[in-house]
Motif scaffolding. Structure first.
Motif, mmCIF file in Angstrom:
data_model
loop_
_atom_site.group_PDB
_atom_site.id
_atom_site.type_symbol
_atom_site.label_atom_id
_atom_site.label_comp_id
_atom_site.label_asym_id
_atom_site.label_seq_id
_atom_site.Cartn_x
_atom_site.Cartn_y
_atom_site.Cartn_z
ATOM 1 N N THR A 198 131.937 19.625 107.177
ATOM 2 C CA THR A 198 133.309 19.144 107.265
ATOM 3 C C THR A 198 133.950 19.067 105.882
ATOM 4 N N SER A 231 136.350 16.607 112.454
ATOM 5 C CA SER A 231 137.262 15.725 111.735
ATOM 6 C C SER A 231 138.555 15.576 112.530
ATOM 7 N N GLU A 249 136.889 12.801 107.948
ATOM 8 C CA GLU A 249 135.619 13.293 108.483
ATOM 9 C C GLU A 249 135.081 12.350 109.553
#
Length: 211
Positions: free
Chosen positions: A110, A68, A62
């Motif tokens: 994420t 990411s 992340e």
């Protein structure tokens, strides 16, 4: 094509489940613990490429709530010595590839939502002919390409995470030369010396843990 259909179905199911969890009008918004400042989650799992073949060790780190970086290390080979599935193949082969990429989360956070992003594909292939009478027995090829994928990551209890993705990719492949084990000499590259371009779909399913 069944693999493509399976991934497509998985993506729609994941997106539908995420939509069902969205509070409607008049409903209290569930309290979600705020992430610790400076804390970035990491996903590590096993990925099964449904269209390219082989197995991959998949990692994702992340960067922030919406993006990411990812890295896949994939190995594929012809298992004719252990199974009859590829007994009719003309060659034995071993592929080792690295697949770094970026993911931008369009929905959710994420590691837990719908994402879209590019992926670079770098690999090398070792091939060996099964025709014992042929003078040329083994050669190598390298390949470089890229793909654009869209997928869904679903983070369940205790960090258990399931990911599914679909996309399209383009790969350039070129031979590195042929080798005859009898004479130990290098020969002209087999086939087109300029290499070839191959376009095709991409898809994978991954399971692992995020922490």
């Amino acid at each position: 094509m069944r693999g493509v259909a399976a991934v497509t179905t998985a993506l729609w199911v994941m997106a539908a489940r995420a939509g069902e969890g969205t509070p409607g009008e008049g409903e209290p918004t569930p309290r979600v613990p705020a992430p610790t400042v400076g804390q970035h989650r990491t996903f590590v799992g096993l990925s099964v490429p449904l269209l390219e073949g082989g197995l991959a060790l998949e990692g994702e780190r992340e960067l922030d709530d919406r993006s990411s970086v990812s890295l896949g290390l994939r190995v594929a080979f012809n298992a004719a010595d252990w199974t009859s599935l590829s007994a009719d193949s003309e060659h034995d082969y071993l592929l080792v590839a690295a697949e770094p990429g970026l993911r931008f989360y369009l929905r959710g956070r994420t590691l837990d939502g719908l994402w879209l992003g590019p992926r670079l594909e770098l690999g090398q292939v070792w091939l060996r002919s099964r025709d014992e009478a042929a003078p040329v027995r083994a050669w190598r090829e390298w390949e470089v390409g890229g793909a654009v994928l869209t997928g869904y990551s679903l983070r369940l209890g205790d960090g258990f995470t399931v990911q599914a993705a679909l996309g399209l990719g383009l790969t350039y492949r070129r031979g590195l030369g042929l080798l005859s084990p009898r004479e130990g000499e290098h020969y002209q590259v087999r086939g087109d010396p300029q290499g070839i371009w191959v376009a095709g779909p991409r898809g994978h399913l991954s399971v692992g843990w995020s922490f």
